[in-house]
Design a protein around this motif. Structure first.
Motif, PDB file in Angstrom:
ATOM      1  N   THR A  83      -4.316   7.449  -7.799  1.00 48.56           N
ATOM      2  CA  THR A  83      -3.364   6.546  -7.487  1.00 48.56           C
ATOM      3  C   THR A  83      -2.946   6.215  -5.910  1.00 48.56           C
ATOM      4  N   THR A  84      -2.700   7.335  -5.059  1.00 50.09           N
ATOM      5  CA  THR A  84      -2.816   7.264  -3.676  1.00 50.09           C
ATOM      6  C   THR A  84      -3.789   6.266  -3.102  1.00 50.09           C
ATOM      7  N   GLU A  85      -4.937   6.617  -3.283  1.00 51.18           N
ATOM      8  CA  GLU A  85      -5.999   5.597  -2.865  1.00 51.18           C
ATOM      9  C   GLU A  85      -5.927   4.303  -3.082  1.00 51.18           C
ATOM     10  N   LEU A  86      -5.433   3.991  -4.430  1.00 51.78           N
ATOM     11  CA  LEU A  86      -5.382   2.681  -4.691  1.00 51.78           C
ATOM     12  C   LEU A  86      -4.280   1.988  -4.029  1.00 51.78           C
ATOM     13  N   GLU A  87      -3.178   2.857  -3.912  1.00 49.95           N
ATOM     14  CA  GLU A  87      -2.101   2.008  -2.969  1.00 49.95           C
ATOM     15  C   GLU A  87      -2.645   1.980  -1.597  1.00 49.95           C
ATOM     16  N   ARG A  88      -3.291   2.773  -0.919  1.00 51.58           N
ATOM     17  CA  ARG A  88      -3.922   2.556   0.077  1.00 51.58           C
ATOM     18  C   ARG A  88      -4.888   1.297   0.294  1.00 51.58           C
ATOM     19  N   ASP A  89      -5.447   1.216  -0.716  1.00 48.79           N
ATOM     20  CA  ASP A  89      -6.477  -0.081  -0.780  1.00 48.79           C
ATOM     21  C   ASP A  89      -5.644  -1.286  -1.031  1.00 48.79           C
ATOM     22  N   LEU A  90      -4.592  -1.199  -1.697  1.00 51.38           N
ATOM     23  CA  LEU A  90      -3.921  -2.504  -1.928  1.00 51.38           C
ATOM     24  C   LEU A  90      -2.983  -2.974  -0.896  1.00 51.38           C
ATOM     25  N   ALA A  91      -2.649  -1.920  -0.018  1.00 48.58           N
ATOM     26  CA  ALA A  91      -2.090  -2.219   1.296  1.00 48.58           C
ATOM     27  C   ALA A  91      -3.039  -2.847   2.187  1.00 48.58           C
ATOM     28  N   HIS A  92      -4.307  -2.324   2.317  1.00 46.87           N
ATOM     29  CA  HIS A  92      -5.196  -3.162   3.050  1.00 46.87           C
ATOM     30  C   HIS A  92      -5.492  -4.467   2.494  1.00 46.87           C
ATOM     31  N   LEU A  93      -5.607  -4.857   1.108  1.00 49.31           N
ATOM     32  CA  LEU A  93      -5.840  -6.009   0.688  1.00 49.31           C
ATOM     33  C   LEU A  93      -4.760  -7.042   0.611  1.00 49.31           C
ATOM     34  N   ARG A  94      -3.830  -6.581   0.357  1.00 45.32           N
ATOM     35  CA  ARG A  94      -2.399  -7.485   0.141  1.00 45.32           C
ATOM     36  C   ARG A  94      -1.524  -7.252   1.240  1.00 45.32           C
ATOM     37  N   GLY A  95      -1.435  -6.341   2.058  1.00 38.02           N
ATOM     38  CA  GLY A  95      -0.412  -6.224   3.003  1.00 38.02           C
ATOM     39  C   GLY A  95       0.499  -5.239   2.570  1.00 38.02           C
ATOM     40  N   ALA A  96       1.608  -4.860   3.433  1.00 32.87           N
ATOM     41  CA  ALA A  96       2.594  -3.835   3.015  1.00 32.87           C
ATOM     42  C   ALA A  96       3.374  -4.075   2.113  1.00 32.87           C
ATOM     43  N   ASP A  97       3.571  -5.434   1.598  1.00 33.98           N
ATOM     44  CA  ASP A  97       4.588  -5.907   0.608  1.00 33.98           C
ATOM     45  C   ASP A  97       3.622  -5.952  -0.758  1.00 33.98           C
ATOM     46  N   TRP A  98       2.618  -5.262  -0.871  1.00 34.63           N
ATOM     47  CA  TRP A  98       1.765  -5.707  -2.113  1.00 34.63           C
ATOM     48  C   TRP A  98       2.432  -5.352  -3.438  1.00 34.63           C
ATOM     49  N   ARG A  99       3.478  -4.710  -3.592  1.00 33.61           N
ATOM     50  CA  ARG A  99       4.049  -4.526  -4.780  1.00 33.61           C
ATOM     51  C   ARG A  99       4.857  -5.401  -5.094  1.00 33.61           C
ATOM     52  N   ALA A 100       5.228  -6.566  -4.199  1.00 38.14           N
ATOM     53  CA  ALA A 100       6.296  -7.590  -4.566  1.00 38.14           C
ATOM     54  C   ALA A 100       5.402  -8.627  -5.515  1.00 38.14           C
ATOM     55  N   GLY A 101       6.161  -8.972  -6.629  1.00 37.34           N
ATOM     56  CA  GLY A 101       5.702  -9.744  -7.719  1.00 37.34           C
ATOM     57  C   GLY A 101       4.514  -9.322  -8.234  1.00 37.34           C
ATOM     58  N   LEU A 102       4.101  -8.127  -8.205  1.00 41.05           N
ATOM     59  CA  LEU A 102       2.787  -7.442  -8.948  1.00 41.05           C
ATOM     60  C   LEU A 102       3.288  -7.140 -10.366  1.00 41.05           C
ATOM     61  N   ALA A 103       2.480  -7.613 -11.147  1.00 40.81           N
ATOM     62  CA  ALA A 103       2.651  -7.591 -12.609  1.00 40.81           C
ATOM     63  C   ALA A 103       1.187  -7.639 -13.553  1.00 40.81           C
ATOM     64  N   PRO A 104       1.405  -6.539 -14.624  1.00 39.15           N
ATOM     65  CA  PRO A 104      -0.046  -6.112 -15.135  1.00 39.15           C
ATOM     66  C   PRO A 104      -0.101  -7.412 -16.078  1.00 39.15           C
ATOM     67  N   LEU A 105      -1.553  -7.854 -16.272  1.00 43.45           N
ATOM     68  CA  LEU A 105      -2.161  -8.693 -17.413  1.00 43.45           C
ATOM     69  C   LEU A 105      -1.628  -8.238 -18.694  1.00 43.45           C
ATOM     70  N   PRO A 106      -1.509  -8.997 -19.482  1.00 44.41           N
ATOM     71  CA  PRO A 106      -1.200  -8.558 -21.125  1.00 44.41           C
ATOM     72  C   PRO A 106      -2.134  -7.341 -21.460  1.00 44.41           C
TER      73      PRO A 106
END
Length: 228
Positions: A83-106
């Motif tokens: 999980t920690t590594e995924l969050e680092r990757d997402l910050a790199h890919l999407r920026g610091a606000d990567w959680r904003a609007g994030l939702a799982p596919l069904p």
């Protein structure tokens, strides 16, 4: 292959052979084939990484409560946690606000809920999901990392692909051998082993459903004015 009729066959071999068809179907999906073939942009890779975050939160949120469980406990290894590594990757890919609007596919939501259910109520089922995810990361996941580095220019084993980098596992081949030995010695009778095999197949089916929805979302973006 039926796990109850394979006396003398290591359980790790039984589970691998029995789930081979579902495994192959998932890993050869159109979305994954296009991703590995360099036919998709980095945005599609980022969307895939987002979905992984929901899955690994479900896996790892349930891990602590299973640490002392006689069936699942031996598989709970801190060096695997992603999980920690995924969050680092997402910050790199999407920026610091990567959680904003994030939702799982069904399909992702259904997959994550099944993992969470197993963590709460069926430790042997959790083992099936643990096996399909983490051994896949240590094996085929390294192909994804290599392709991502070459296709989108990520630094080798750096930000954007840290999910696939197991810094605390210096010898993945030896680790995987040890993991398979844990499977061979799993604290379950033949009937429960068969249920683990069935859940492993289900896990690959869930994974395939996620790939199909990712593929559909990617195709929709291609047709739209802001394709990625």
């Amino acid at each position: 292959m039926d796990a109850t009729t394979t006396t003398g066959t290591p359980f790790s071999t039984v589970i691998r052979i029995a789930s081979h068809e579902q495994h192959t179907e998932a890993e050869t999906s159109t979305f994954m084939s296009d991703l590995l073939g360099g036919r998709l942009g980095v945005a599609a890779y980022a969307r895939y990484t987002e979905q992984l975050w929901f899955l690994y939160r479900a896996l790892e949120d349930g891990a602590e409560s299973l640490a002392d469980d006689p069936v699942a406990g031996p598989f709970i290894r801190p060096e695997l946690m992603r999980t920690t590594e995924l969050e680092r990757d997402l910050a790199h890919l999407r920026g610091a606000d990567w959680r904003a609007g994030l939702a799982p596919l069904p399909a992702t939501a259904a997959y994550a809920e099944r993992v969470a259910y197993c963590a709460r109520s069926w430790p042997a089922g959790y083992v099936a999901h643990h096996y399909t995810r983490y051994l896949g990361d240590l094996s085929g996941g390294q192909i994804i990392r290599d392709k991502a580095e070459k296709t989108w220019g990520f630094a080798r084993k750096g930000d954007g692909v840290r999910f696939y980098v197991f810094e605390q596992i210096p010898n993945p081949a030896a680790f995987k051998r040890g993991y398979r030995e844990l499977l061979d010695a799993v604290n379950a009778d033949d009937l429960e082993k068969q249920r683990i095999v069935d859940e492993c197949k289900r896990a690959f089916d869930y994974n395939g459903a996620v790939f199909r929805e990712l593929g559909a979302a990617t195709e929709s973006r291609r047709r739209g004015p802001l394709s990625a």
